[in-house]
Design a protein around this motif. Structure first.
Motif, short mmCIF file in Angstrom:
data_model
loop_
_atom_site.label_atom_id
_atom_site.label_comp_id
_atom_site.label_asym_id
_atom_site.label_seq_id
_atom_site.Cartn_x
_atom_site.Cartn_y
_atom_site.Cartn_z
N PRO A 36 0.83 -1.21 0.00
CA PRO A 36 0.00 0.00 0.00
C PRO A 36 0.86 1.26 0.00
N SER A 37 0.26 2.38 -0.38
CA SER A 37 0.94 3.67 -0.18
C SER A 37 1.05 3.91 1.31
N MET A 38 2.15 4.50 1.76
CA MET A 38 2.31 4.71 3.20
C MET A 38 3.17 5.94 3.48
N LEU A 39 2.97 6.49 4.68
CA LEU A 39 3.78 7.62 5.12
C LEU A 39 5.21 7.17 5.38
N VAL A 40 6.16 7.99 4.93
CA VAL A 40 7.57 7.71 5.19
C VAL A 40 8.27 9.01 5.56
N GLN A 41 9.44 8.87 6.18
CA GLN A 41 10.27 10.03 6.50
C GLN A 41 11.60 9.89 5.78
N VAL A 42 12.06 10.99 5.20
CA VAL A 42 13.28 10.98 4.42
C VAL A 42 14.49 10.90 5.36
N GLU A 43 15.35 9.93 5.11
CA GLU A 43 16.57 9.76 5.89
C GLU A 43 17.77 10.41 5.21
N ALA A 44 17.84 10.32 3.88
CA ALA A 44 18.97 10.87 3.13
C ALA A 44 18.52 11.20 1.72
N VAL A 45 19.22 12.15 1.09
CA VAL A 45 18.90 12.58 -0.27
C VAL A 45 20.17 12.55 -1.11
N THR A 46 20.07 11.98 -2.31
CA THR A 46 21.16 11.99 -3.27
C THR A 46 20.71 12.81 -4.47
N ALA A 47 21.24 14.03 -4.62
CA ALA A 47 20.82 14.92 -5.70
C ALA A 47 21.86 16.00 -5.88
N SER A 48 21.86 16.60 -7.07
CA SER A 48 22.68 17.78 -7.33
C SER A 48 21.76 18.88 -7.84
N HIS A 78 16.00 2.12 0.19
CA HIS A 78 17.05 2.90 -0.46
C HIS A 78 16.72 3.16 -1.94
N ASN A 79 17.36 4.18 -2.48
CA ASN A 79 17.31 4.48 -3.93
C ASN A 79 15.88 4.63 -4.45
N VAL A 80 15.10 5.45 -3.77
CA VAL A 80 13.71 5.69 -4.17
C VAL A 80 13.64 6.96 -5.01
N PRO A 81 13.22 6.88 -6.29
CA PRO A 81 13.07 8.10 -7.09
C PRO A 81 12.01 9.01 -6.47
N TYR A 82 12.26 10.32 -6.53
CA TYR A 82 11.27 11.25 -5.97
C TYR A 82 10.68 12.15 -7.05
N LEU A 83 9.55 12.75 -6.73
CA LEU A 83 8.81 13.58 -7.68
C LEU A 83 9.46 14.95 -7.82
N ARG A 84 9.60 15.38 -9.07
CA ARG A 84 9.98 16.75 -9.38
C ARG A 84 8.94 17.29 -10.36
N ILE A 85 8.41 18.47 -10.11
CA ILE A 85 7.42 19.05 -11.00
C ILE A 85 8.13 19.51 -12.27
N GLN A 86 7.90 18.80 -13.36
CA GLN A 86 8.67 19.06 -14.58
C GLN A 86 7.85 18.72 -15.81
N GLY A 87 8.03 19.53 -16.86
CA GLY A 87 7.47 19.27 -18.17
C GLY A 87 8.52 19.57 -19.21
N GLY A 88 8.98 18.53 -19.94
CA GLY A 88 10.05 18.74 -20.90
C GLY A 88 11.31 19.21 -20.22
N SER A 89 11.88 20.31 -20.69
CA SER A 89 13.12 20.84 -20.10
C SER A 89 12.85 21.95 -19.07
N SER A 90 11.60 22.14 -18.68
CA SER A 90 11.23 23.15 -17.68
C SER A 90 10.84 22.46 -16.38
N ALA A 91 11.32 22.99 -15.25
CA ALA A 91 11.05 22.33 -13.98
C ALA A 91 11.03 23.33 -12.83
N LEU A 92 10.36 22.95 -11.77
CA LEU A 92 10.42 23.64 -10.49
C LEU A 92 11.22 22.73 -9.57
N ILE A 93 12.44 23.12 -9.24
CA ILE A 93 13.35 22.25 -8.49
C ILE A 93 13.28 22.58 -7.01
#
Length: 209
Positions: A36-48, A78-93
């Motif tokens: 099921p979908s469930m609440l989680v808390q972020v432990e670490a982030v891998t991003a630039s 681990h290694n869970v992709p996260y949502l970024r609001i994006q369309g084509g090459s435009s995004a809200l980071i």
């Protein structure tokens, strides 16, 4: 007319040895295996800053229980992709931060190949509804932000404790601009600049310096 018999599976006999009881137990067992979908808390982030969307390590917040109602924590995912609001090459980071609370949405099949290649691909295994195959969507239940863009009844409000940097080839504003600070153009201050060649009379001054 003959009396219509109640279908066997709808009869009231639901004891442990009944067919309906056995089927109910089997169905409940399968349902419990669905992720099921469930609440989680972020432990670490891998991003630039602005590269390919990153991944997070998350901890499920709703724990399991044994037969005696003793809590059993879930394993960290681990290694869970996260949502970024994006369309084509435009995004809200706005990348997640450790401590954020959000939801994971669990895939029905092993999506490892699709995540790795970012292309349509067959399942990587026969795994189904596993918490390992999920994506992160946040955030929920988080504290109030220190910087934000807010839509109000009077317009848009931008708040930040830092600075706002705009990188563009051209900016056009069809409005009045008011500031309590200074404005600089070409290194010349609007409030502090001076004029050369000033003398009494009708002559114009030199450009600001």
């Amino acid at each position: 007319m003959p009396t219509t018999a109640t279908p066997y599976l709808l009869r009231s006999n639901t004891g442990k040895n009944s067919l309906k009881g056995a089927l109910d137990s089997l169905i409940a067992s399968h349902i419990n295996q669905l992720g099921p979908s469930m609440l989680v808390q972020v432990e670490a982030v891998t991003a630039s800053a602005a590269s390919l969307t990153g991944k997070v390590t998350v901890r499920p917040m709703v724990q399991q229980q044994d037969a005696l109602s003793r809590p059993l924590p879930h394993d960290i995912i681990h290694n869970v992709p996260y949502l970024r609001i994006q369309g084509g090459s435009s995004a809200l980071i706005i990348d997640p931060k450790p401590g954020d609370i959000g939801f994971i949405i669990i895939s029905g099949r092993d999506h490892t190949h699709a995540v790795t290649t970012r292309k349509p691909a067959p399942p990587a295994s026969f795994r189904q509804f596993s918490m390992q195959d999920c994506v992160y969507v946040g955030g929920f239940l988080n504290n109030g932000p220190d910087q934000f863009i807010q839509a109000t009844d009077h317009g848009w409000r931008i708040v930040t404790p830092g600075s706002v940097t705009i990188e563009a080839s051209h900016i056009e504003a069809n409005c009045d601009i008011t500031t309590s600070g200074d404005v600089r153009a070409g290194g010349i201050s609007l409030k502090q600049h001076v004029h050369g060649g000033v003398q009494t009379g009708a002559g114009a001054s030199a450009p600001p310096q």
